[in-house]
Design a protein around this motif. Structure first.
Motif, PDB file in Angstrom:
ATOM      1  N   TYR A  85       0.841  -1.203   0.000  1.00 46.93           N
ATOM      2  CA  TYR A  85       0.000   0.000   0.000  1.00 46.93           C
ATOM      3  C   TYR A  85       0.877   1.254   0.000  1.00 46.93           C
ATOM      4  O   TYR A  85       0.590   2.225  -0.726  1.00 46.93           O
ATOM      5  N   MET A  86       1.927   1.271   0.807  1.00 49.92           N
ATOM      6  CA  MET A  86       2.813   2.440   0.847  1.00 49.92           C
ATOM      7  C   MET A  86       3.416   2.724  -0.524  1.00 49.92           C
ATOM      8  O   MET A  86       3.629   3.887  -0.894  1.00 49.92           O
ATOM      9  N   SER A  87       3.674   1.672  -1.297  1.00 49.13           N
ATOM     10  CA  SER A  87       4.222   1.873  -2.645  1.00 49.13           C
ATOM     11  C   SER A  87       3.183   2.530  -3.551  1.00 49.13           C
ATOM     12  O   SER A  87       3.524   3.377  -4.385  1.00 49.13           O
ATOM     13  N   ILE A  88       1.906   2.168  -3.388  1.00 52.32           N
ATOM     14  CA  ILE A  88       0.829   2.791  -4.167  1.00 52.32           C
ATOM     15  C   ILE A  88       0.676   4.257  -3.765  1.00 52.32           C
ATOM     16  O   ILE A  88       0.520   5.145  -4.618  1.00 52.32           O
ATOM     17  N   GLY A 135       5.376   1.893 -10.531  1.00 54.76           N
ATOM     18  CA  GLY A 135       4.639   1.092  -9.564  1.00 54.76           C
ATOM     19  C   GLY A 135       4.930  -0.389  -9.683  1.00 54.76           C
ATOM     20  O   GLY A 135       4.973  -1.108  -8.682  1.00 54.76           O
ATOM     21  N   ARG A 136       5.142  -0.853 -10.903  1.00 54.05           N
ATOM     22  CA  ARG A 136       5.437  -2.282 -11.105  1.00 54.05           C
ATOM     23  C   ARG A 136       6.793  -2.647 -10.505  1.00 54.05           C
ATOM     24  O   ARG A 136       6.974  -3.742  -9.967  1.00 54.05           O
ATOM     25  N   ILE A 137       7.750  -1.730 -10.611  1.00 57.97           N
ATOM     26  CA  ILE A 137       9.056  -1.982  -9.985  1.00 57.97           C
ATOM     27  C   ILE A 137       8.903  -1.999  -8.468  1.00 57.97           C
ATOM     28  O   ILE A 137       9.485  -2.843  -7.774  1.00 57.97           O
ATOM     29  N   ASN A 138       8.100  -1.062  -7.944  1.00 55.68           N
ATOM     30  CA  ASN A 138       7.876  -1.015  -6.493  1.00 55.68           C
ATOM     31  C   ASN A 138       7.260  -2.310  -5.987  1.00 55.68           C
ATOM     32  O   ASN A 138       7.691  -2.862  -4.964  1.00 55.68           O
ATOM     33  N   ILE A 139       6.240  -2.810  -6.676  1.00 55.93           N
ATOM     34  CA  ILE A 139       5.550  -4.007  -6.188  1.00 55.93           C
ATOM     35  C   ILE A 139       6.435  -5.239  -6.361  1.00 55.93           C
ATOM     36  O   ILE A 139       6.366  -6.186  -5.562  1.00 55.93           O
ATOM     37  N   ALA A 140       7.292  -5.248  -7.383  1.00 57.18           N
ATOM     38  CA  ALA A 140       8.257  -6.346  -7.529  1.00 57.18           C
ATOM     39  C   ALA A 140       9.225  -6.350  -6.353  1.00 57.18           C
ATOM     40  O   ALA A 140       9.589  -7.412  -5.827  1.00 57.18           O
TER      41      ALA A 140
END
Length: 369
Positions: A145-148, A299-304
């Motif tokens: 969530y923090m990444s979003i 965002g995709r890098i963050n969630i990875a």
């Protein structure tokens, strides 16, 4: 090549077959020279891991600068002290840990790659992946969530005008307020350009109608970065509008029941003649799809990074478990199979999270460097 073939013959069957295939391709001239360094890297890493054993090969600080090691340590310490002890309770009781995240924001984690003049930390994308990977060892759900939230702040900081940046970003960076990203709809997921939520201009306002689905933080957050249709069909008709909680016409669906990630609430976000000032539009009309995709690129890098941190924590806990769990009078670590299987997991985790090749260096460089 002959030496490599001999070396590959000494590997276990699954690795040896891959190595021998690579040697055969190189011998026939079909193995791209571009991949040769990566093949050498894999062979050398295999030997190094066997020599060092299990305990010493999980080191997520490999390849980092001294400064990066410092804030990685801060993130690891926060995850261990503030997140990991509460992770199970947050999930079981569906707690959105607002106060914990605000303490994380005091360390600069509420706006990691946001410009300092609006309250951000001003770090790079690479630095951001290091922090999210470390935080997610304590709670992947909360870190995701923090990444979003960080992604939403970045979109406002990057595409908003000066007034919008200084109005919205400071309270978001401090996590006095929280943000949600509203793109997905019941009828448009991957095909985001087909979204139907409309924003019709009426005087100095937009009137929004439609709904968004599976929104992280929905109902509990304060700022909604909404992609909606202000023009014709396709991606060119989409704009980005900030909707604040409490705006008349904004409502929320019931909290979704999930099998995990319950520390971040998920709801539908509903707009029924929701009136928003034109001054809340981020960027120009028709720029929304570009803004949305730019946000998701990071965002995709963050969630990875969150996923890798969770995997790293799982491997560490596995190693601790097989060291203390006893069967047949001795620890599982002394069983012939368990250490070999665990070593395979550790190698995969080490190569994935610490090599700084693709996951960290290349995506971070492309976006920031």
């Amino acid at each position: 090549l002959l030496l490599l073939f001999i070396f590959s013959s000494s590997l276990p069957t699954n690795r040896g077959s891959v190595a021998r295939f690579c040697v055969a391709m190189a011998w026939s001239g079909r193995f791209p020279m571009l991949l040769a360094p990566w093949f050498r890297f894999a062979c050398c890493r295999h030997l190094a891991l066997h020599r060092r054993g299990i305990a010493s090969c999980i080191d997520p600080s490999v390849g980092l600068t001294e400064e990066q090691k410092e804030f990685q340590k801060v993130a690891f310490d926060f995850a261990t002290r503030e997140m990991a002890p509460h992770m199970a309770e947050w999930d079981q009781k569906e707690v959105f840990p607002v106060e914990t995240m605000r303490r994380a924001a005091l360390l600069g984690f509420g706006g990691i790659y946001i410009h300092p003049e609006v309250g951000g930390s001003g770090l790079s994308r690479l630095d951001t992946t290091i922090i999210f990977e470390a935080l997610s060892t304590g709670c992947a759900s909360t870190t995701a969530y923090m990444s979003i939230h960080n992604m939403c702040v970045w979109m406002i900081d990057t595409f908003g005008n000066e007034e919008q940046r200084h109005q919205f970003c400071p309270p978001l960076c401090s996590m006095e307020k929280f943000a949600s990203y509203c793109l997905t709809e019941p009828g448009s997921g991957s095909d985001a350009a087909s979204l139907l939520t409309s924003a019709k201009k009426s005087g100095d306002c937009y009137i929004l109608n439609g709904s968004k689905a599976f929104i992280s933080g929905g109902g509990d957050t304060d700022i909604y970065v909404v992609m909606c249709r202000t023009g014709g069909s396709g991606s060119k008709g989409i704009s980005c509008i900030v909707v604040e909680k409490g705006t008349p016409g904004l409502s929320f669906g019931k909290k979704e029941r999930k099998v995990g990630w319950n520390s971040q609430p998920t709801r539908a976000v509903i707009f029924e003649d929701c009136t928003v000032p034109i001054t809340n539009r981020i960027g120009a009309e028709g720029q929304g799809f570009h803004i949305a995709m730019s946000g998701l690129n990071g965002g995709r890098i963050n969630i990875a990074s969150c996923s890798l941190g969770a995997a790293h924590a799982a491997v560490v806990q596995t190693m601790e478990h097989i060291s203390v769990r006893k069967q047949f009078g001795e620890p599982l670590a002394k069983n012939q199979f368990a250490p070999d299987a665990a070593l395979d997991w550790v190698k995969c985790d080490h190569i994935s999270t610490s090599s700084l090749s693709w996951q960290r260096w290349l995506p971070g460089w492309l976006l920031h460097g």
